[in-house]
Design a protein around this motif. Sequence first.
Motif, PDB file in Angstrom:
ATOM      1  N   SER A  56       0.812  -1.218   0.000  1.00 18.40           N
ATOM      2  CA  SER A  56       0.000   0.000   0.000  1.00 18.40           C
ATOM      3  C   SER A  56       0.846   1.269   0.000  1.00 18.40           C
ATOM      4  N   PHE A  57       2.104   1.155   0.331  1.00 16.61           N
ATOM      5  CA  PHE A  57       3.006   2.308   0.321  1.00 16.61           C
ATOM      6  C   PHE A  57       3.836   2.382  -0.959  1.00 16.61           C
ATOM      7  N   THR A  58       3.473   1.603  -1.965  1.00 17.29           N
ATOM      8  CA  THR A  58       4.200   1.592  -3.234  1.00 17.29           C
ATOM      9  C   THR A  58       3.240   1.825  -4.393  1.00 17.29           C
ATOM     10  N   ASN A  59       3.802   1.994  -5.592  1.00 17.27           N
ATOM     11  CA  ASN A  59       2.994   2.106  -6.808  1.00 17.27           C
ATOM     12  C   ASN A  59       3.022   0.798  -7.600  1.00 17.27           C
ATOM     13  N   PHE A  60       3.120  -0.312  -6.905  1.00 15.23           N
ATOM     14  CA  PHE A  60       3.244  -1.634  -7.520  1.00 15.23           C
ATOM     15  C   PHE A  60       2.033  -1.947  -8.398  1.00 15.23           C
ATOM     16  N   ARG A  61       2.315  -2.532  -9.570  1.00 15.27           N
ATOM     17  CA  ARG A  61       1.285  -3.007 -10.488  1.00 15.27           C
ATOM     18  C   ARG A  61       1.541  -4.480 -10.790  1.00 15.27           C
ATOM     19  N   ALA A  62       0.521  -5.327 -10.583  1.00 13.46           N
ATOM     20  CA  ALA A  62       0.709  -6.769 -10.739  1.00 13.46           C
ATOM     21  C   ALA A  62       0.920  -7.175 -12.188  1.00 13.46           C
ATOM     22  N   ASN A  63       0.541  -6.339 -13.137  1.00  4.23           N
ATOM     23  CA  ASN A  63       0.747  -6.667 -14.554  1.00  4.23           C
ATOM     24  C   ASN A  63       2.075  -6.132 -15.087  1.00  4.23           C
ATOM     25  N   ARG A  64       2.889  -5.559 -14.208  1.00  2.55           N
ATOM     26  CA  ARG A  64       4.213  -5.056 -14.605  1.00  2.55           C
ATOM     27  C   ARG A  64       5.256  -5.568 -13.615  1.00  2.55           C
ATOM     28  N   LEU A  65       5.413  -6.862 -13.586  1.00  2.00           N
ATOM     29  CA  LEU A  65       6.316  -7.473 -12.615  1.00  2.00           C
ATOM     30  C   LEU A  65       7.776  -7.190 -12.916  1.00  2.00           C
ATOM     31  N   ASN A  66       8.079  -6.824 -14.161  1.00  2.00           N
ATOM     32  CA  ASN A  66       9.478  -6.557 -14.507  1.00  2.00           C
ATOM     33  C   ASN A  66       9.941  -5.168 -14.076  1.00  2.00           C
ATOM     34  N   ARG A  67       9.011  -4.366 -13.578  1.00  2.00           N
ATOM     35  CA  ARG A  67       9.360  -3.012 -13.141  1.00  2.00           C
ATOM     36  C   ARG A  67       9.407  -2.970 -11.617  1.00  2.00           C
ATOM     37  N   GLU A  68      10.470  -2.427 -11.071  1.00  2.00           N
ATOM     38  CA  GLU A  68      10.641  -2.341  -9.623  1.00  2.00           C
ATOM     39  C   GLU A  68       9.679  -1.288  -9.057  1.00  2.00           C
ATOM     40  N   PRO A  69       8.841  -1.661  -8.076  1.00  2.19           N
ATOM     41  CA  PRO A  69       7.886  -0.686  -7.517  1.00  2.19           C
ATOM     42  C   PRO A  69       8.600   0.428  -6.762  1.00  2.19           C
ATOM     43  N   GLU A  70       8.045   1.625  -6.845  1.00  6.35           N
ATOM     44  CA  GLU A  70       8.602   2.774  -6.144  1.00  6.35           C
ATOM     45  C   GLU A  70       7.859   3.021  -4.828  1.00  6.35           C
ATOM     46  N   TRP A  71       8.584   3.464  -3.838  1.00  6.38           N
ATOM     47  CA  TRP A  71       8.007   3.794  -2.543  1.00  6.38           C
ATOM     48  C   TRP A  71       7.350   5.173  -2.625  1.00  6.38           C
ATOM     49  N   VAL A  72       6.027   5.226  -2.392  1.00  2.59           N
ATOM     50  CA  VAL A  72       5.296   6.486  -2.527  1.00  2.59           C
ATOM     51  C   VAL A  72       4.759   6.987  -1.187  1.00  2.59           C
ATOM     52  N   GLY A  73       5.029   6.263  -0.117  1.00  3.23           N
ATOM     53  CA  GLY A  73       4.583   6.701   1.205  1.00  3.23           C
ATOM     54  C   GLY A  73       3.072   6.667   1.341  1.00  3.23           C
ATOM     55  N   LEU A  74       2.506   7.764   1.828  1.00  4.51           N
ATOM     56  CA  LEU A  74       1.056   7.844   2.086  1.00  4.51           C
ATOM     57  C   LEU A  74       0.280   8.401   0.902  1.00  4.51           C
ATOM     58  N   ARG A  75       0.906   8.460  -0.263  1.00  8.91           N
ATOM     59  CA  ARG A  75       0.248   9.074  -1.409  1.00  8.91           C
ATOM     60  C   ARG A  75      -1.018   8.311  -1.806  1.00  8.91           C
ATOM     61  N   ASN A  76      -0.970   6.980  -1.768  1.00  2.45           N
ATOM     62  CA  ASN A  76      -2.152   6.189  -2.123  1.00  2.45           C
ATOM     63  C   ASN A  76      -3.312   6.471  -1.178  1.00  2.45           C
ATOM     64  N   TYR A  77      -3.021   6.534   0.115  1.00  2.00           N
ATOM     65  CA  TYR A  77      -4.071   6.819   1.095  1.00  2.00           C
ATOM     66  C   TYR A  77      -4.647   8.215   0.891  1.00  2.00           C
ATOM     67  N   GLU A  78      -3.798   9.166   0.590  1.00  2.00           N
ATOM     68  CA  GLU A  78      -4.256  10.536   0.361  1.00  2.00           C
ATOM     69  C   GLU A  78      -5.152  10.616  -0.861  1.00  2.00           C
ATOM     70  N   ARG A  79      -4.772   9.923  -1.935  1.00  2.00           N
ATOM     71  CA  ARG A  79      -5.571   9.944  -3.158  1.00  2.00           C
ATOM     72  C   ARG A  79      -6.932   9.293  -2.938  1.00  2.00           C
TER      73      ARG A  79
END
Length: 315
Positions: A56-79
């Motif tokens: 929940s603290f990353t921008n991980f996408r399950a259909n893009r496993l070859n891309r390293e997820p970035e740490w976004v902090g509380l951005r998802n919760y804020e959005r």
Amino acid sequence: MSDTLADRAAAKTPPRVARKVRGLSDRAIAWIFVAPTIFLLLAVNIFPLIWTVRLSFTNFRANRLNREPEWVGLRNYERILTDGDTWLTMQATAHFLFWTIALQVLIGFTLAYLINKKFKGNDLWTTIIVLPMMLSPAVVGNFWSFLYQPQIGLFNYVVAFLTGQDPSSFDMLGSVDLAPWSIVIVDTWMWTPFVMLICLAGLRSIPDYIYEAAAIDRASPLRQFFTITVPMVLPFLMLAVLFRGIENFKMFDLVVQLTGGGPGNITTLTSIDLKREAFEKWRTGYASAYAIILFVTVFGLASIYVKALNKVKER
């Protein structure tokens, strides 16, 4: 034969292991047997929860496993908390929860009160009333989708018979105003028997001598109802509300079969919105934060409600 097998097992046990087992207490032996089950439950329940919190603290996408997820902090919760569409979904869920629980408690308690009178054919009517909750939600959704059809649906003809309107003049599933009520009606029809059974258990747990004492004191039936029946059944009613509230908060399959969240997004509940974010838009990190918010909401409300339920039981 069992003694022989036990003797053989004891004889084949290494002396070192036998000494260790012999020195264990009953509590330690119990933990040895229980530990594998506890470990399995923790692995199945706790690990996914921790992993979801991390995602929940990353921008991980399950259909893009070859891309390293970035740490976004509380951005998802804020959005999520600042998204107007999310609050509309919450509003639709609240509307569904309030009306289904209110109708199920009212109708379920009324049915339980009538069945508790033990009239002729009591058992037959109880079985008939309980039938809807034995069906699968997917089956119920398909069944009622046919009943709601404007041209051939029996529901429209019954409403037309009672009101005098044209059966094809309204569409329960296609109307923005009627679609939310269509899923409320179906869920009430399906799960009112569940509430009825819990209330019936509460009514039959009241000792007869309490009513006899009240009758000797010349208490009217209405006074007996409000001073004896309702207070003693109240914990059972609150328990039914707790169960149905948790289940309806995560309602998914019935609504998908009936409306699919439409028309537009008028019947899109939080569970449907979460599924779309996770498996249609593939915003896994965002969906994880969404799931955590829903989990905290349900857990917090349920905890407060259970405390209130315990206070009612202590009276």
